[in-house]
Scaffold this active site. Structure first.
Site, mmCIF file in Angstrom:
data_model
loop_
_atom_site.group_PDB
_atom_site.id
_atom_site.type_symbol
_atom_site.label_atom_id
_atom_site.label_comp_id
_atom_site.label_asym_id
_atom_site.label_seq_id
_atom_site.Cartn_x
_atom_site.Cartn_y
_atom_site.Cartn_z
ATOM 1 N N ASP A 32 0.843 -1.190 0.000
ATOM 2 C CA ASP A 32 0.000 0.000 0.000
ATOM 3 C C ASP A 32 0.881 1.245 0.000
ATOM 4 O O ASP A 32 1.594 1.510 0.968
ATOM 5 C CB ASP A 32 -0.899 -0.020 1.244
ATOM 6 N N ASP A 33 0.867 1.985 -1.091
ATOM 7 C CA ASP A 33 1.651 3.225 -1.226
ATOM 8 C C ASP A 33 3.160 2.981 -1.337
ATOM 9 O O ASP A 33 3.954 3.866 -1.003
ATOM 10 C CB ASP A 33 1.404 4.206 -0.070
ATOM 11 N N CYS A 72 -6.039 4.217 -3.370
ATOM 12 C CA CYS A 72 -6.273 2.811 -2.994
ATOM 13 C C CYS A 72 -7.495 2.145 -3.620
ATOM 14 O O CYS A 72 -7.389 1.122 -4.294
ATOM 15 C CB CYS A 72 -6.403 2.696 -1.482
ATOM 16 N N ARG A 76 -7.598 -1.109 -6.346
ATOM 17 C CA ARG A 76 -7.958 -2.467 -5.902
ATOM 18 C C ARG A 76 -9.157 -3.004 -6.688
ATOM 19 O O ARG A 76 -9.254 -4.208 -6.962
ATOM 20 C CB ARG A 76 -8.258 -2.448 -4.396
ATOM 21 N N LYS A 131 -5.357 -5.514 3.974
ATOM 22 C CA LYS A 131 -6.284 -4.387 3.816
ATOM 23 C C LYS A 131 -7.145 -4.556 2.559
ATOM 24 O O LYS A 131 -6.625 -4.628 1.455
ATOM 25 C CB LYS A 131 -5.495 -3.082 3.723
ATOM 26 N N HIS A 133 -10.417 -2.598 1.490
ATOM 27 C CA HIS A 133 -10.744 -1.261 0.979
ATOM 28 C C HIS A 133 -11.624 -1.246 -0.262
ATOM 29 O O HIS A 133 -11.504 -0.365 -1.127
ATOM 30 C CB HIS A 133 -9.476 -0.434 0.743
ATOM 31 N N SER A 156 -8.179 1.773 5.128
ATOM 32 C CA SER A 156 -6.825 2.254 5.444
ATOM 33 C C SER A 156 -6.609 2.430 6.946
ATOM 34 O O SER A 156 -7.529 2.738 7.693
ATOM 35 C CB SER A 156 -6.561 3.584 4.736
ATOM 36 N N HIS A 217 1.647 2.463 3.893
ATOM 37 C CA HIS A 217 0.648 3.527 4.079
ATOM 38 C C HIS A 217 0.848 4.129 5.470
ATOM 39 O O HIS A 217 1.153 3.416 6.429
ATOM 40 C CB HIS A 217 -0.746 2.916 3.956
ATOM 41 N N ASP A 269 -0.205 -0.654 -4.888
ATOM 42 C CA ASP A 269 -1.474 -0.122 -5.424
ATOM 43 C C ASP A 269 -1.344 1.269 -6.029
ATOM 44 O O ASP A 269 -2.142 1.662 -6.877
ATOM 45 C CB ASP A 269 -2.579 -0.141 -4.357
ATOM 46 N N ASN A 270 -0.340 2.031 -5.581
ATOM 47 C CA ASN A 270 -0.123 3.383 -6.139
ATOM 48 C C ASN A 270 1.215 3.897 -5.623
ATOM 49 O O ASN A 270 1.871 3.240 -4.814
ATOM 50 C CB ASN A 270 -1.262 4.346 -5.758
ATOM 51 N N LYS A 304 1.592 9.815 -4.853
ATOM 52 C CA LYS A 304 0.228 9.333 -4.635
ATOM 53 C C LYS A 304 -0.761 10.481 -4.816
ATOM 54 O O LYS A 304 -0.491 11.590 -4.357
ATOM 55 C CB LYS A 304 0.124 8.781 -3.214
HETATM 56 CA CA LIG Z 1 -2.621 3.082 -1.508
#
Ligand SMILES: [Ca+2]
Length: 452
Positions: A32-33, A72, A76, A131, A133, A156, A217, A269-270, A304
């Site tokens: 995540d991130d 996010c 996803r 996670k 989301h 998150s 994240h 994811d990003n 992001k």
């Molecule tokens: Ca993310």
């Protein structure tokens, strides 16, 4: 240069056995991130990631892997469905937020077909650990989207706003809250234990494990064994624990003699949130201690929440021992490609109108088909921001802008996106705005999303 390296990659494939073993186990490790420059194999000199680096060395690294969104939830949604977020209604503001917030009545429509549902229909046992989301209410949880097992946080780890009425961050097993607030220091460790236990219990069957990590994240946490140990603060600590986790899972596969028949994907994811001195968003006294922004999207611009490369191009690796060549894939690959690729790999045959935006990239990865010259990829963020990569050209466009007001970059010659070439290529810009207009028509066209 691009063509030469691509051909080098293909030359490896001649000696490989033709594609697939039957029903490979599939593990998708999804950070995540995590930024493009946050792994050793992608150039980080701060974060130690030897196990992921080895995975990349044993498999294939993507230089141009794109998420479908710089945040996010939409990202996803694409991973799960193979669709652009817009097609499945997960692209726009969620009551003023970029992503789903706690207790939202919205979520990924239960009627959407997910990769987990397809794999389950082909005899796989499926787990989501981490996670989610894509909706925290019962109709939207992983157990309603094809996962036999779920353990993790539903959104998150920073979504604990008392003013908004958020509940303490829940840790959920199946559809039941088992801890609140979740102890975040041990989340990565517990996710790892859960995954290993699931693999041990299901080693006789084909399995699909989706491991969407909570970190890096913000806010950042790590187990005591990793806390304070990296050269990059709490950010590096959390990444190094994820690297350890990856190693534990790979070691488990070796121990159970499953490595030969297990395909592993590691991605994000990003893009990350780097420490940009010009960005004072959300800054307040003490922010740097609580939310240290130590991510890296280098060598790209942006972060992001932006459609510059730093927001959407993410590190991505795939490895499956003798079934895939080693090397680098330089052709643009997109988040929506995983659904068609993984499901068709295990024998799923979609109908004549699968409504996917992604492509089955397996023949490309194995060298059965040549690397195409060009590819068109579309982004839509917050409803009004658009991006389009068309071959080496990339347009960033805000709703209502004239051609002169847009940003056009030549990604191959200017990967850092410093030279806006829109003014001298107005014809190309108009064409690309036209293509964005066509792509927008897919809004809500998924026949499966006819209920809220
Ligand atoms: Ca993310």
């Amino acid at each position: 240069m691009k063509l030469i390296i691509a051909l080098t990659l293909l030359s490896f494939t001649a000696a490989l056995p033709a594609a697939t073993a039957s029903d490979p186990n599939i593990i998708v490790i999804f950070c995540d991130d995590l930024g493009y420059g946050d792994l050793g194999c992608y150039g980080s000199t701060k974060n130690r990631t030897p196990r992921v680096d080895q995975l990349a060395n044993d498999g294939m690294m993507f230089t141009d892997f794109y998420s479908s969104s710089p945040v996010c939830t939409p990202s996803r949604a694409s991973l799960m469905t193979g669709c652009y977020p817009r097609r499945v209604g997960m692209h726009e503001d969620f009551t003023g937020h970029w992503v789903l917030i706690p207790r939202s009545r919205r979520g990924l429509n239960p009627k959407e077909l997910t990769v987990a549902e397809v794999l389950k229909s082909k005899g796989y046992v499926t787990a989501c650990v981490g996670k989610w989301h894509l909706g925290d209410q019962p109709p939207h949880l992983p157990t309603q989207h094809g996962f036999d097992y779920y353990f993790g946080i539903p959104y998150s780890n920073d979504m604990q706003s008392a003013g908004r009425g958020d509940p303490p961050l829940p840790l959920v097993k199946q559809s039941r809250v088992i801890e609140a607030p979740a102890d975040q220091t041990t989340l990565t460790k517990r996710y790892t234990e859960q995954v290993i236990s699931f693999i041990e219990d299901n080693q006789a069957k084909p399995f699909f494990v989706y491991l969407p990590h909570t970190f890096p994240h913000l806010p950042l946490f790590a187990s005591p064994e990793f806390s304070g140990k990296s050269a990059n603060g709490r950010y590096g600590d959390s990444i190094e624990e994820i690297d350890w986790s990856t190693g534990q899972i790979l070691d488990c596969l070796d121990r159970l003699k499953l490595a030969e028949n297990t395909l592993v994907i590691f991605t994000s994811d990003n893009g990350a949130i780097p420490n940009d001195p010009l960005d004072d968003t959300d800054k307040y006294p003490g922010w740097q201690e609580e939310m240290p922004r130590l991510g890296s999207n280098l060598p790209f611009r942006g972060k992001k929440s932006q459609l510059y490369e730093g927001g959407i191009r993410t590190p991505s690796v795939i490895s499956w021992q003798s079934h895939l060549p080693k090397g680098k894939m330089l052709h643009p690959i997109h988040m929506t490609d995983w659904m068609p690729t993984l499901t068709q790999l295990v024998g799923y045959r979609p109908g004549s109108d699968p409504q996917w935006d992604g492509q089955n990239i397996w023949p490309l990865l194995t060298g059965e088909v040549p690397v195409p010259e060009e590819r068109s990829i579309f982004w839509n963020f917050r409803g009004s921001s658009f991006g389009l990569r068309n071959g080496d050209w990339k347009l960033i466009y805000e709703e209502g802008q004239s051609a002169e007001e847009t940003e056009l970059f030549h990604i191959d010659r200017d990967p850092y996106e410093t030279r806006n070439l829109a003014g001298e290529n107005l014809g190309r810009v108009e064409e690309m705005i036209g293509e964005i207009g066509e792509q927008r028509k897919l809004d809500g066209t998924s026949k499966r999303s006819d209920v809220p």
